[in-house]
Design a protein around this motif. Structure first.
Motif, PDB file in Angstrom:
ATOM      1  N   VAL A  61       0.837  -1.206   0.000  1.00 52.17           N
ATOM      2  CA  VAL A  61       0.000   0.000   0.000  1.00 52.17           C
ATOM      3  C   VAL A  61       0.868   1.252   0.000  1.00 52.17           C
ATOM      4  CG1 VAL A  61      -1.659   1.352   1.337  1.00 52.17           C
ATOM      5  CG2 VAL A  61      -1.970  -1.119   1.105  1.00 52.17           C
ATOM      6  N   GLY A  62       1.855   1.291   0.902  1.00 50.78           N
ATOM      7  CA  GLY A  62       2.694   2.479   1.014  1.00 50.78           C
ATOM      8  C   GLY A  62       3.562   2.712  -0.201  1.00 50.78           C
ATOM      9  N   ALA A  63       4.206   1.654  -0.696  1.00 50.14           N
ATOM     10  CA  ALA A  63       5.117   1.803  -1.828  1.00 50.14           C
ATOM     11  C   ALA A  63       4.364   2.144  -3.108  1.00 50.14           C
ATOM     12  CB  ALA A  63       5.927   0.522  -2.020  1.00 50.14           C
ATOM     13  N   MET A 107       9.085  -5.097 -16.481  1.00 56.46           N
ATOM     14  CA  MET A 107      10.431  -5.649 -16.489  1.00 56.46           C
ATOM     15  C   MET A 107      11.336  -4.862 -15.547  1.00 56.46           C
ATOM     16  SD  MET A 107      13.246  -5.949 -19.557  1.00 56.46           S
ATOM     17  CE  MET A 107      13.660  -4.209 -19.393  1.00 56.46           C
ATOM     18  N   LEU A 108      11.234  -3.539 -15.588  1.00 58.04           N
ATOM     19  CA  LEU A 108      12.094  -2.712 -14.742  1.00 58.04           C
ATOM     20  C   LEU A 108      11.748  -2.861 -13.269  1.00 58.04           C
ATOM     21  CD1 LEU A 108      12.295   0.545 -16.894  1.00 58.04           C
ATOM     22  CD2 LEU A 108      14.074  -1.182 -16.569  1.00 58.04           C
ATOM     23  N   ARG A 109      10.483  -3.142 -12.962  1.00 56.83           N
ATOM     24  CA  ARG A 109      10.096  -3.368 -11.565  1.00 56.83           C
ATOM     25  C   ARG A 109      10.534  -4.751 -11.087  1.00 56.83           C
ATOM     26  NH1 ARG A 109       9.621   1.626  -9.630  1.00 56.83           N
ATOM     27  NH2 ARG A 109       7.601   2.618  -9.985  1.00 56.83           N
ATOM     28  N   LEU A 110      10.373  -5.762 -11.933  1.00 59.75           N
ATOM     29  CA  LEU A 110      10.764  -7.117 -11.543  1.00 59.75           C
ATOM     30  C   LEU A 110      12.278  -7.265 -11.480  1.00 59.75           C
ATOM     31  CD1 LEU A 110       8.231  -9.226 -13.630  1.00 59.75           C
ATOM     32  CD2 LEU A 110       8.325  -9.084 -11.136  1.00 59.75           C
ATOM     33  N   ILE A 111      12.960  -6.674 -12.460  1.00 57.83           N
ATOM     34  CA  ILE A 111      14.415  -6.734 -12.516  1.00 57.83           C
ATOM     35  C   ILE A 111      14.919  -5.295 -12.354  1.00 57.83           C
ATOM     36  CG2 ILE A 111      16.415  -7.503 -13.838  1.00 57.83           C
ATOM     37  CD1 ILE A 111      14.446  -9.724 -13.183  1.00 57.83           C
ATOM     38  N   PRO A 112      15.187  -4.870 -11.137  1.00 51.94           N
ATOM     39  CA  PRO A 112      15.428  -3.453 -10.864  1.00 51.94           C
ATOM     40  C   PRO A 112      16.737  -2.935 -11.446  1.00 51.94           C
ATOM     41  CG  PRO A 112      15.868  -4.759  -8.915  1.00 51.94           C
ATOM     42  CD  PRO A 112      15.297  -5.704  -9.939  1.00 51.94           C
ATOM     43  N   LEU A 113      16.689  -2.539 -12.721  1.00 48.76           N
ATOM     44  CA  LEU A 113      17.872  -1.990 -13.364  1.00 48.76           C
ATOM     45  C   LEU A 113      18.160  -0.566 -12.923  1.00 48.76           C
ATOM     46  CD1 LEU A 113      17.177  -3.280 -16.977  1.00 48.76           C
ATOM     47  CD2 LEU A 113      18.762  -4.241 -15.315  1.00 48.76           C
ATOM     48  N   VAL A 114      17.161   0.093 -12.390  1.00 50.89           N
ATOM     49  CA  VAL A 114      17.340   1.455 -11.863  1.00 50.89           C
ATOM     50  C   VAL A 114      16.710   1.512 -10.482  1.00 50.89           C
ATOM     51  CG1 VAL A 114      17.396   2.599 -14.108  1.00 50.89           C
ATOM     52  CG2 VAL A 114      15.220   2.220 -12.982  1.00 50.89           C
ATOM     53  N   ALA A 136       1.747  -2.155 -13.450  1.00 49.87           N
ATOM     54  CA  ALA A 136       3.074  -2.776 -13.529  1.00 49.87           C
ATOM     55  C   ALA A 136       3.832  -2.620 -12.221  1.00 49.87           C
ATOM     56  CB  ALA A 136       3.869  -2.149 -14.678  1.00 49.87           C
ATOM     57  N   THR A 137       3.657  -1.479 -11.567  1.00 48.98           N
ATOM     58  CA  THR A 137       4.315  -1.263 -10.278  1.00 48.98           C
ATOM     59  C   THR A 137       3.759  -2.208  -9.225  1.00 48.98           C
ATOM     60  OG1 THR A 137       4.805   1.061 -10.749  1.00 48.98           O
ATOM     61  CG2 THR A 137       4.698   0.423  -8.434  1.00 48.98           C
ATOM     62  N   LEU A 138       2.441  -2.311  -9.145  1.00 48.21           N
ATOM     63  CA  LEU A 138       1.805  -3.172  -8.152  1.00 48.21           C
ATOM     64  C   LEU A 138       2.238  -4.626  -8.301  1.00 48.21           C
ATOM     65  CD1 LEU A 138      -0.320  -3.373  -5.867  1.00 48.21           C
ATOM     66  CD2 LEU A 138      -2.022  -3.815  -7.641  1.00 48.21           C
ATOM     67  N   ILE A 139       2.252  -5.111  -9.541  1.00 46.96           N
ATOM     68  CA  ILE A 139       2.651  -6.500  -9.787  1.00 46.96           C
ATOM     69  C   ILE A 139       4.161  -6.676  -9.634  1.00 46.96           C
ATOM     70  CG2 ILE A 139       2.743  -8.335 -11.531  1.00 46.96           C
ATOM     71  CD1 ILE A 139       0.167  -7.150 -12.720  1.00 46.96           C
ATOM     72  N   GLY A 140       4.905  -5.714 -10.156  1.00 43.29           N
ATOM     73  CA  GLY A 140       6.355  -5.862 -10.225  1.00 43.29           C
ATOM     74  C   GLY A 140       7.066  -5.813  -8.894  1.00 43.29           C
TER      75      GLY A 140
END
Length: 198
Positions: A61-63, A107-114, A136-140
């Motif tokens: 929820v917070g993130a 992809m960027l959320r699951l594999i945090p390149l940044v 994508a953020t919620l799932i990732g």
């Protein structure tokens, strides 16, 4: 004199508030996300305070809320400044998100390149839709949230199956990130690699 907070006092402060403890923690997570404070220590703390399930819900929820707020701040009030600061890299990100916003963000959320927080603001200056970004953020972030809250929940017993499993998952995620980052096309890698601060 620097006064260091007592972990037991912090735990008592949050857990002694009943339902308001998790709510207060989630609100703090939102604010700190907007302020670019790294989330991993907060997520571990949530696991230690509220357990894997409770802490996971609080962090999700917070993130997610904090990420959405940072995204909207960037989109509605600072797009021009962000464009000027990031130049060609932002343009390349915009092209990628404009065509395939959801899978690129996932992809960027699951594999945090940044870094998570930096991506919140950078994405706000691209053409990705708010719906694709939030979904994508919620799932990732879910796998990472589970791992870090499990770490926090298992801190009191580092030999517990929960803590050991969390450590192994964290190692696996790190190795996967490393492998994927080596396979990312050069143009995307240049697009999303954050610049060194001035």
């Amino acid at each position: 004199v620097l006064v260091r907070p007592d972990p037991d006092e912090i735990e008592e402060a949050f857990t002694g508030l009943g339902i308001f403890g998790p709510l207060l923690f989630a609100l703090a997570y939102v604010a700190l996300t907007v302020l670019l404070v790294p989330g991993a220590p907060l997520t571990i703390a949530a696991g230690a305070l509220f357990g894997v399930v409770g802490g996971g819900i609080v962090v999700m929820v917070g993130a997610t809320t904090g990420a959405g707020l940072a995204f909207l701040i960037s989109r509605r009030s600072t797009r021009g400044a962000v464009e000027q600061a990031r130049g060609a890299r932002l343009e390349a990100l915009e092209r990628r998100f404009g065509g395939q916003g959801f899978p690129a963000m996932l992809m960027l959320r699951l594999i945090p390149l940044v870094p998570f927080n930096a991506l919140n603001y950078a994405a706000g200056a691209t053409a990705i839709s708010t719906r694709d970004y939030m979904l994508a953020t919620l799932i990732g972030i879910a796998p990472g949230v589970f791992v870090f809250t499990a770490l926090g929940a298992g801190l009191s017993d580092p030999l517990s199956p929960l803590f050991i499993a969390a450590v192994l998952l964290l190692i696996g995620m790190s190795l996967l990130t490393w492998r994927v980052s080596r396979r990312v096309p050069a143009d995307l890698d240049a697009d999303v690699t954050p610049e060194e601060p001035a």
